[in-house]
Motif scaffolding. Structure first.
Motif, PDB file in Angstrom:
ATOM      1  N   VAL A  74       0.933  -1.301   0.082  1.00 56.45           N
ATOM      2  CA  VAL A  74      -0.099  -0.053   0.028  1.00 56.45           C
ATOM      3  C   VAL A  74       0.951   1.134   0.003  1.00 56.45           C
ATOM      4  N   ARG A  90      -4.462   7.418   7.226  1.00 58.90           N
ATOM      5  CA  ARG A  90      -5.969   7.416   6.756  1.00 58.90           C
ATOM      6  C   ARG A  90      -6.939   7.183   7.621  1.00 58.90           C
ATOM      7  N   LEU A 119       0.512   1.244  10.011  1.00 54.24           N
ATOM      8  CA  LEU A 119       0.776   2.342   9.790  1.00 54.24           C
ATOM      9  C   LEU A 119       2.163   2.742  10.054  1.00 54.24           C
TER      10      LEU A 119
HETATM   11  C1  ISJ Z   1      -3.125   0.142   4.793  1.00 46.60           C
HETATM   12  C2  ISJ Z   1      -3.278   1.457   4.733  1.00 46.60           C
HETATM   13  O1  ISJ Z   1      -2.640   2.527   5.395  1.00 46.60           O
HETATM   14  C3  ISJ Z   1      -2.665   2.614   6.694  1.00 46.60           C
HETATM   15  C4  ISJ Z   1      -3.074   1.571   7.510  1.00 46.60           C
HETATM   16  C5  ISJ Z   1      -4.116   0.947   7.657  1.00 46.60           C
HETATM   17  C6  ISJ Z   1      -4.442  -0.547   7.742  1.00 46.60           C
HETATM   18  O2  ISJ Z   1      -3.403  -1.164   8.154  1.00 46.60           O
HETATM   19  O3  ISJ Z   1      -5.137  -1.154   7.403  1.00 46.60           O
HETATM   20  C7  ISJ Z   1      -5.527   1.726   7.158  1.00 46.60           C
HETATM   21  C8  ISJ Z   1      -5.327   2.900   6.951  1.00 46.60           C
HETATM   22  C9  ISJ Z   1      -4.005   3.697   6.850  1.00 46.60           C
HETATM   23  O4  ISJ Z   1      -4.098   4.432   8.043  1.00 46.60           O
HETATM   24  C10 ISJ Z   1      -4.348   1.977   3.792  1.00 46.60           C
HETATM   25  O5  ISJ Z   1      -4.698   3.281   3.553  1.00 46.60           O
HETATM   26  O6  ISJ Z   1      -4.984   1.264   3.273  1.00 46.60           O
END
Ligand code: ISJ
Length: 225
Positions: A33, A44, A79
């Protein structure tokens, strides 16, 4: 008939091994990602809220609060791999919330007033860092005035997503509005000649404002409720 303790522990070990493999697979996806975000913000909160609501609705017999606690560690582990510099300026009144929200991945500095937090936030931004802060989730004039005057400070989340007594609710402040989570609240700042800066809440995701507010109204943030 009562189960045999050793057998049950063996089954728990097997389940733990499967959970560990799945967490490792999830971390690999999270690393991919990072590249797919192509330099855009790693953090996010809108996506995090949407996935938490989906999981909680899939297991109605499990406490949403317990589920959220387990997943917060998974989300912050994920994250903090994507953004190793993620750092929070934390209001001391919500220090327990920061520790709960970011768990063992928390990197923080502390201040005990909105004015000090706003000043540290500006310093980080001027340095080229992406600033994040945690403040009490109270719609106070001091918070309203900071967010109203600063065009790069917005409420981007309210944590915990599900209320829990031991964790005082906090707003997370970031440099840009979050993605929609599917069920959001927009915070609108107004400057009242008698009472000063005030924060009003509107249901929904309204990054471009709400038609019936005054011309000098400003969007101060959006959070998943
Ligand atoms: C994985 C991501 O990045 C970050 C980590 C996430 C996760 O581990 O599910 C969700 C949102 C973001 O804070 C994403 O944007 O999907």
């Amino acid at each position: 008939m009562t189960d045999n303790l050793d057998d049950l522990r063996h089954e728990i070990d097997t389940v733990d091994n499967r959970i560990l493999e799945l967490i490792a697979a999830r971390m690999d996806l999270s690393d991919r990602v990072t590249a797919a975000k192509a330099g855009k913000a790693a953090f996010r909160p809108g996506r995090e809220a949407a996935l938490m609501r989906r999981l909680a609705s899939q297991q109605p017999d499990m406490s949403g609060v317990i589920l959220l606690g387990i997943w917060r560690q998974i989300l912050t582990a994920s994250l903090s791999r994507q953004d190793t510099d993620l750092h929070f300026i934390v209001h001391t009144d919500v220090a327990p919330t920061a520790a709960w929200h970011m768990g063992s991945a928390l990197q923080a500095s502390y201040a005990d007033s909105i004015a000090d937090i706003a000043a540290q936030f500006a310093v980080k931004k001027a340095r080229g860092d992406i600033p994040y802060a945690l403040v009490p989730a109270d719609n106070t004039p001091a918070l309203a005035a900071w967010l109203y005057k600063d065009d790069a400070a917005y409420v981007i989340a309210r944590t915990p997503l599900f209320d829990m007594g031991a964790v005082p609710p906090a707003y997370i402040i970031g440099p840009a509005l979050p993605d929609a989570s599917g069920d959001d609240i927009t915070l609108i700042g107004v400057l009242n000649p008698d009472t000063g800066h005030m924060i009003k809440s509107e249901a929904g995701y309204h990054p471009d404002g709400v038609a019936d507010h005054a011309d000098d109204a400003r969007i101060l943030g959006i959070y998943a409720r």
